[in-house]
Design an enzyme around this catalytic site. Structure first.
Site, PDB file in Angstrom:
ATOM      1  N   CYS A 109       0.885  -1.162   0.000  1.00 37.97           N
ATOM      2  CA  CYS A 109       0.000   0.000   0.000  1.00 37.97           C
ATOM      3  C   CYS A 109       0.918   1.205   0.000  1.00 37.97           C
ATOM      4  O   CYS A 109       1.536   1.527   1.009  1.00 37.97           O
ATOM      5  CB  CYS A 109      -0.909   0.019   1.235  1.00 37.97           C
ATOM      6  SG  CYS A 109      -1.959   1.500   1.304  1.00 37.97           S
ATOM      7  N   CYS A 112      -0.527   4.299   2.434  1.00 37.42           N
ATOM      8  CA  CYS A 112      -0.689   4.172   3.887  1.00 37.42           C
ATOM      9  C   CYS A 112      -0.452   2.725   4.295  1.00 37.42           C
ATOM     10  O   CYS A 112       0.661   2.239   4.192  1.00 37.42           O
ATOM     11  CB  CYS A 112      -2.056   4.679   4.336  1.00 37.42           C
ATOM     12  SG  CYS A 112      -3.445   3.985   3.419  1.00 37.42           S
ATOM     13  N   SER A 113      -1.500   2.022   4.745  1.00 42.23           N
ATOM     14  CA  SER A 113      -1.313   0.629   5.174  1.00 42.23           C
ATOM     15  C   SER A 113      -2.578  -0.187   4.968  1.00 42.23           C
ATOM     16  O   SER A 113      -2.948  -1.001   5.813  1.00 42.23           O
ATOM     17  CB  SER A 113      -0.890   0.573   6.645  1.00 42.23           C
ATOM     18  OG  SER A 113      -1.861   1.214   7.462  1.00 42.23           O
ATOM     19  N   CYS A 114      -3.287   0.027   3.856  1.00 44.43           N
ATOM     20  CA  CYS A 114      -4.494  -0.748   3.559  1.00 44.43           C
ATOM     21  C   CYS A 114      -4.131  -2.239   3.516  1.00 44.43           C
ATOM     22  O   CYS A 114      -3.162  -2.637   2.881  1.00 44.43           O
ATOM     23  CB  CYS A 114      -5.092  -0.304   2.229  1.00 44.43           C
ATOM     24  SG  CYS A 114      -5.662   1.413   2.239  1.00 44.43           S
TER      25      CYS A 114
END
Length: 210
Positions: A109, A112-114
């Site tokens: 991702c 961000c941190s999906c």
């Protein structure tokens, strides 16, 4: 390898602003006696390394032994995964991609941190770090080598950029010599990292990876 228009550069801290805020809040709550750090760590570890990845491993194992389920998973991952009881927030729109001798998939991702919580639990720290998010796109073979995964030069590497709308699950290749194993035994060979694409599935008798 697919390209992504976002350039995050190299000069980033391991912790972004949100991570720093979370840690500051955790410190305040700990000082006031509202939370117990050890209990919180145990809870996070459960979701990060046990409950979530175990679910994904069962999905992969079913795809390895059931060609019809594999086809369904590749055509409509959200529905196929839900049929095994794994649904919820961060897993509403899933896409499954399968590794082969010719092509290897890896998920990142870049913004961000999906991450697909229902099948992989909480994202590991390295997945959220800026170095991984930028290097996975620019130097995927180098990132794989850092994880101990060396692929033939003839194997294409495709990067999938997870977003708030779509999250990905990599179906690693079934290890050789596992024709006699049942689903539960096969699931034990599937690690969290193999379903992100940074590692391969374990061979029989190989020590379990994250």
């Amino acid at each position: 390898m697919s390209k992504h228009p976002h350039d995050h550069g190299d000069d980033h801290s391991e912790l972004d602003e949100m991570d720093l805020r979370v840690r500051a809040l955790e410190s305040v709550l700990t000082e006031k006696g509202y939370i117990e750090p050890a209990a919180l760590d145990a809870l996070i570890d459960t979701y990060q390394t046990r409950i979530g990845p175990r679910n994904g491993a069962r999905v992969v194992a079913r795809a390895w032994v059931d060609p019809a389920f594999r086809d369904w998973l590749l055509a409509d991952a959200t529905a196929a995964i839900a049929s095994l009881g794994y649904t919820g927030r961060q897993g509403e729109h899933m896409v499954a991609v399968a590794n082969s001798d010719d092509q290897h998939h890896m998920v990142v991702c870049t913004l961000c941190s999906c991450y697909p919580w229902p099948v992989l639990g909480l994202p590991p720290t390295w997945y959220k770090s800026a170095p991984y998010r930028s290097r996975a796109v620019r130097d995927p073979r180098g990132v794989l080598a850092d994880f101990g995964t060396v692929l033939p030069e003839t194997t294409r590497i495709r990067i999938w950029d997870s977003t708030a709308e779509v999250r990905y699950l990599v179906i690693p290749q079934r290890p050789a010599g596992t024709e006699h194993l049942g689903e539960e035994e096969l699931a034990a060979l599937v690690s969290r990292d193999s379903m992100i694409g940074t590692r391969l599935a374990d061979a029989p008798g190989q020590g379990s990876q994250p």
